[in-house]
Write a protein that holds these residues in place. Structure first.
Motif, PDB file in Angstrom:
ATOM      1  N   ALA A   1       9.137  -5.919   1.598  1.00 39.04           N
ATOM      2  CA  ALA A   1       9.881  -5.990   2.857  1.00 39.04           C
ATOM      3  C   ALA A   1       9.132  -6.793   3.919  1.00 39.04           C
ATOM      4  CB  ALA A   1      10.166  -4.582   3.371  1.00 39.04           C
ATOM      5  N   GLY A   2       7.963  -7.351   3.565  1.00 41.17           N
ATOM      6  CA  GLY A   2       7.219  -8.190   4.485  1.00 41.17           C
ATOM      7  C   GLY A   2       6.258  -7.440   5.386  1.00 41.17           C
ATOM      8  N   LEU A   3       5.962  -6.196   5.059  1.00 40.03           N
ATOM      9  CA  LEU A   3       5.007  -5.416   5.842  1.00 40.03           C
ATOM     10  C   LEU A   3       3.635  -5.453   5.182  1.00 40.03           C
ATOM     11  CD1 LEU A   3       7.332  -2.406   6.676  1.00 40.03           C
ATOM     12  CD2 LEU A   3       6.576  -4.190   8.241  1.00 40.03           C
ATOM     13  N   SER A   4       2.624  -5.019   5.932  1.00 40.02           N
ATOM     14  CA  SER A   4       1.248  -5.046   5.443  1.00 40.02           C
ATOM     15  C   SER A   4       0.659  -3.632   5.451  1.00 40.02           C
ATOM     16  CB  SER A   4       0.414  -5.972   6.335  1.00 40.02           C
ATOM     17  OG  SER A   4      -0.929  -5.964   5.920  1.00 40.02           O
ATOM     18  N   PRO A   5       0.910  -2.843   4.385  1.00 41.99           N
ATOM     19  CA  PRO A   5       0.377  -1.470   4.337  1.00 41.99           C
ATOM     20  C   PRO A   5      -1.153  -1.472   4.340  1.00 41.99           C
ATOM     21  CG  PRO A   5       2.015  -1.817   2.618  1.00 41.99           C
ATOM     22  CD  PRO A   5       1.706  -3.155   3.203  1.00 41.99           C
ATOM     23  N   LEU A   6      -1.717  -0.616   5.200  1.00 37.49           N
ATOM     24  CA  LEU A   6      -3.169  -0.510   5.303  1.00 37.49           C
ATOM     25  C   LEU A   6      -3.681   0.806   4.733  1.00 37.49           C
ATOM     26  CD1 LEU A   6      -3.557  -1.758   8.988  1.00 37.49           C
ATOM     27  CD2 LEU A   6      -3.908  -3.086   6.886  1.00 37.49           C
ATOM     28  N   GLU A   7      -2.955   1.872   5.007  1.00 40.74           N
ATOM     29  CA  GLU A   7      -3.399   3.202   4.596  1.00 40.74           C
ATOM     30  C   GLU A   7      -2.179   4.085   4.377  1.00 40.74           C
ATOM     31  OE1 GLU A   7      -5.957   6.826   6.566  1.00 40.74           O
ATOM     32  OE2 GLU A   7      -6.526   4.784   7.063  1.00 40.74           O
TER      33      GLU A   7
END
Length: 113
Positions: free
Chosen positions: A65-71
């Motif tokens: 979806a174009g997001l950047s999961p970090l944690e």
């Protein structure tokens, strides 16, 4: 004639469950977060046979979806939530996640400096 070994019985698969996850995301171009946001926390309901499966699938879907999961932090399953009391709307979304074998983003809280 030799006796063939008996096949091992199939291991029963764990049932699908709904996991309650909070995913922190950072900023990347085109992520759809509001201007001025430094990131966000997403409350997600994800189906999976294991917590690991639900987390991996959630991260995959958010990246697509174009997001950047970090944690990712898990708050357990629908049947055994850890510190979270789901309301009727939450339960409906959890039912939907289970029925559709899906990841549902139930809430987005953006961060600003």
């Amino acid at each position: 004639m030799t006796d063939a070994p008996e096949p091992k019985p199939a291991k029963p698969k764990a049932p699908e469950q709904v996991y309650i996850l909070v995913v922190e995301v950072g900023r990347v171009a085109g992520d759809g977060l509001p201007e001025g946001a430094t990131g966000a926390a997403l409350m997600c309901y994800a189906s999976g046979r294991t917590e690991r499966n639900a987390v991996d699938e959630t991260v995959r879907v958010l990246k697509e979806a174009g997001l950047s999961p970090l944690e990712v932090e898990s708050y357990g399953t629908r049947d055994a939530p850890d510190g979270f009391v789901p309301g009727p709307d939450d339960l409906d979304l959890m039912d939907r996640a289970l029925a559709e074998n899906a990841v549902i983003v139930a809430q987005v809280t953006t961060f600003t400096e």
